[in-house]
Design an enzyme around this catalytic site. Structure first.
Site, short mmCIF file in Angstrom:
data_model
loop_
_atom_site.label_atom_id
_atom_site.label_comp_id
_atom_site.label_asym_id
_atom_site.label_seq_id
_atom_site.Cartn_x
_atom_site.Cartn_y
_atom_site.Cartn_z
CG HIS A 21 -14.00 22.58 -21.78
ND1 HIS A 21 -14.46 21.56 -22.57
CD2 HIS A 21 -12.67 22.32 -21.59
CE1 HIS A 21 -13.49 20.72 -22.84
NE2 HIS A 21 -12.38 21.15 -22.26
CD GLU A 41 -6.02 19.14 -23.21
OE1 GLU A 41 -6.90 19.01 -22.35
OE2 GLU A 41 -6.14 19.85 -24.23
CG ASP A 86 -9.28 16.03 -22.14
OD1 ASP A 86 -10.28 15.52 -21.60
OD2 ASP A 86 -9.35 17.01 -22.90
#
Length: 259
Positions: free
Chosen positions: A46, A151, A177
């Site tokens: 990210h 996740e 997530d």
């Protein structure tokens, strides 16, 4: 701790402490070392980091004795090798859902530089490795940490199989997530989310793997999960801690100095 010591601690159920590091200041690594964490979590999934910047980060933290464990953008062995070539002390596989994905990352992290058919043979049966080659690979890669990000619900369904893959050292829950996959986005106090966290921690520890959750919102909840079996304590991030502390102090100053 060294990479080998961290791996042993994770499997043994001893607590290992870490935090995500985002800051790029040259002063940041020395500050991170003073916090008492055992390794740093560097995110390239990210955070927009190019290969040169990632290498600077990894080499700097390695020199300070804080293994940098890098979350790669996807569960691609080539991405893992790129991070390891940059100096990573380990790999976190994001949104990992299958034992096949875990096995592929084991090949990249624990059996470098084997490739192709030779690697596939070794992944199927380590006894195909000549003693000299096996010794070489252990010396070269024995300090590299491999963590699977859990996740999603499919990952939970496949968790026993994922945890049974030789070479995986720990699982790390990605709370955002996972909450979305459960249909309760960001409801971290929801009973279903708590149940899911405790399930992942239990299954991982039953298989002798380290287990934890990357959390930052409620330290008491984080402690409760750690007491429930989460020996990988991945707490917050540098920027989150900075923002939270500065915000609280500025609010305190404003109230104290209000007319």
């Amino acid at each position: 701790m060294t990479g080998r010591e961290i791996i042993r601690a994770l499997h043994d159920g001893r607590h290992v402490f870490a935090s995500a590091i985002v800051g790029m200041s040259p002063q940041w690594p020395e500050l991170a070392k003073k916090t008492g964490i055992d390794f740093v979590f560097v995110d390239t999934e990210h955070i927009p980091l190019d290969r040169q910047t990632l290498s600077w980060i990894c080499q700097t933290y390695q020199a300070l004795g804080l293994p940098p464990v890098v979350r790669i953008p996807c569960n691609d062995p080539f991405e893992a090798c790129k991070a390891l070539d940059a100096g990573a002390g380990g790999i976190i596989g994001p949104y990992l859902e299958t034992p096949e994905q875990a096995r592929a990352l084991v090949g990249a992290v624990k059996l470098r530089p084997l490739k192709g058919r030779r690697l596939e043979e070794a992944l199927r049966d380590r006894r195909t490795l000549e003693p000299e080659l096996a010794d070489y690979l252990e010396k070269r890669n024995g300090d590299k940490i491999l963590i699977a990000n859990i996740e999603s619900m499919p990952a939970m369904e496949n968790l026993p199989a994922i945890c049974s893959v030789p070479g995986v050292d720990a699982v790390l829950i990605g709370p955002h997530d996972l909450s979305c996959s459960l249909g309760i986005p960001e409801q971290y106090d929801h009973p279903r989310f708590d149940e899911a966290v405790r399930f992942v921690l239990r299954i991982a520890r039953e298989h002798g793997l380290g287990a934890g959750i990357h959390f930052w919102l409620d330290i008491e909840r984080e402690i409760a999960w750690a007491k429930a079996g989460g020996n990988l304590v991945m707490h917050a991030s540098d920027l989150a801690a900075f923002s939270r502390t500065l915000k609280a102090e500025i609010e305190h100053l404003r109230k104290a100095l209000a007319p």
